[in-house]
Design an enzyme around this catalytic site. Sequence first.
Site, PDB file in Angstrom:
ATOM      1  CB  CYS A   5      12.909 -22.195  -0.578  1.00  0.00           C
ATOM      2  SG  CYS A   5      11.993 -23.725  -0.270  1.00  0.00           S
ATOM      3  CG  HIS A  44       8.641 -26.008  -0.020  1.00  0.00           C
ATOM      4  ND1 HIS A  44       8.568 -24.682   0.355  1.00  0.00           N
ATOM      5  CD2 HIS A  44       7.377 -26.433  -0.202  1.00  0.00           C
ATOM      6  CE1 HIS A  44       7.285 -24.328   0.372  1.00  0.00           C
ATOM      7  NE2 HIS A  44       6.548 -25.359   0.033  1.00  0.00           N
ATOM      8  N   GLY A  88      -3.804 -19.328  10.541  1.00  0.00           N
ATOM      9  CA  GLY A  88      -3.102 -18.049  10.421  1.00  0.00           C
ATOM     10  C   GLY A  88      -1.700 -18.177   9.836  1.00  0.00           C
ATOM     11  CG  HIS A  93       9.426 -23.527   3.896  1.00  0.00           C
ATOM     12  ND1 HIS A  93      10.340 -23.668   2.863  1.00  0.00           N
ATOM     13  CD2 HIS A  93       9.913 -24.266   4.925  1.00  0.00           C
ATOM     14  CE1 HIS A  93      11.332 -24.461   3.238  1.00  0.00           C
ATOM     15  NE2 HIS A  93      11.103 -24.831   4.504  1.00  0.00           N
ATOM     16  CG  HIS A  95       7.084 -21.235   9.836  1.00  0.00           C
ATOM     17  ND1 HIS A  95       6.358 -21.236   8.662  1.00  0.00           N
ATOM     18  CD2 HIS A  95       6.449 -20.367  10.662  1.00  0.00           C
ATOM     19  CE1 HIS A  95       5.342 -20.404   8.779  1.00  0.00           C
ATOM     20  NE2 HIS A  95       5.358 -19.871   9.985  1.00  0.00           N
TER      21      HIS A  95
HETATM   22  P1  5GP Z   1       3.267 -17.597  10.237  1.00  0.00           P
HETATM   23  O1  5GP Z   1       2.263 -16.499  10.427  1.00  0.00           O
HETATM   24  O2  5GP Z   1       3.317 -18.066   8.804  1.00  0.00           O
HETATM   25  O3  5GP Z   1       3.111 -18.723  11.227  1.00  0.00           O
HETATM   26  O4  5GP Z   1       4.687 -16.968  10.609  1.00  0.00           O
HETATM   27  C1  5GP Z   1       5.535 -16.404   9.694  1.00  0.00           C
HETATM   28  C2  5GP Z   1       6.613 -15.711  10.488  1.00  0.00           C
HETATM   29  O5  5GP Z   1       7.677 -15.405   9.610  1.00  0.00           O
HETATM   30  C3  5GP Z   1       6.156 -14.397  11.124  1.00  0.00           C
HETATM   31  O6  5GP Z   1       6.336 -14.471  12.534  1.00  0.00           O
HETATM   32  C4  5GP Z   1       7.057 -13.356  10.464  1.00  0.00           C
HETATM   33  O7  5GP Z   1       7.459 -12.328  11.365  1.00  0.00           O
HETATM   34  C5  5GP Z   1       8.229 -14.177   9.970  1.00  0.00           C
HETATM   35  N1  5GP Z   1       8.877 -13.654   8.781  1.00  0.00           N
HETATM   36  C6  5GP Z   1       8.276 -13.229   7.644  1.00  0.00           C
HETATM   37  N2  5GP Z   1       9.187 -12.853   6.729  1.00  0.00           N
HETATM   38  C7  5GP Z   1      10.403 -13.048   7.305  1.00  0.00           C
HETATM   39  C8  5GP Z   1      11.749 -12.844   6.834  1.00  0.00           C
HETATM   40  O8  5GP Z   1      12.006 -12.411   5.712  1.00  0.00           O
HETATM   41  N3  5GP Z   1      12.746 -13.153   7.713  1.00  0.00           N
HETATM   42  C9  5GP Z   1      12.498 -13.642   8.963  1.00  0.00           C
HETATM   43  N4  5GP Z   1      13.555 -13.905   9.725  1.00  0.00           N
HETATM   44  N5  5GP Z   1      11.253 -13.854   9.429  1.00  0.00           N
HETATM   45  C10 5GP Z   1      10.214 -13.560   8.606  1.00  0.00           C
HETATM   46 ZN    ZN Z   2      10.014 -23.258   0.804  1.00  0.00          ZN
END
Ligand code: 5GP
Ligand code: ZN
Length: 118
Positions: A5, A44, A88, A93, A95
Site C-alpha cells: 500500500c 488492499h 510462503g 497484500h 501480489h
Molecule cells: P511473497 O513471498 O510474499 O510471495 O513475495 C514477496 C515479494 O516481495 C518477494 O519476492 C520480495 O523480494 C518482494 N519485496 C519485498 N519487499 C519489497 C520492496 O520493498 N520492494 C519491492 N519492489 N519488492 C519487495
Molecule cells: Zn496493502
Amino acid sequence: MCLFCKIVNKEIPANIIAENDDFLAFHDINPKAPVHILAIPKCHVDSFIEVTAETMAGMTTFMQEVAKTVKIDKSGYRVITNIGENGGQEVKHLHFHILGGTKLAWGHFSDSDPKNNL
Ligand code: 5GP
Ligand code: ZN
C-alpha cells in the site's frame, strides 16, 4: 499501512512498469529470474483467498499487458501467487509474481513426499 500500500501511495519507491486506476506492476526488489515483476491491485486485499472474481478479471488483462510491455509474452512466463503460511506468502497484500526472460526450472516445492496424497 502495509508495504505494498505504501508503494501504491508512492511513500516507498519502486521501479514501476505499468499502472492504471486499479493495478500496479513493479520490479521485485530481489529478482528470482531475469524478469521478475510483481502485479498488485491498488486496493488492499490480503491474499488470493479474499480476492473477488471482478478484481481477478481486471488483474488478468493487466498481467497480459504487462507481459507484452516487457516482451515476454511470446517466449513464455510463469505467474505465481503465494497464499498464506503454507504458501510462503511474506507480504500480506495480494501480489502475482510474473517470472520470465529465461527457461524456468520446475523446482523443488517441499520436503514432504508429494506421493503421500495420491
Ligand atoms: P511473497 O513471498 O510474499 O510471495 O513475495 C514477496 C515479494 O516481495 C518477494 O519476492 C520480495 O523480494 C518482494 N519485496 C519485498 N519487499 C519489497 C520492496 O520493498 N520492494 C519491492 N519492489 N519488492 C519487495
Ligand atoms: Zn496493502
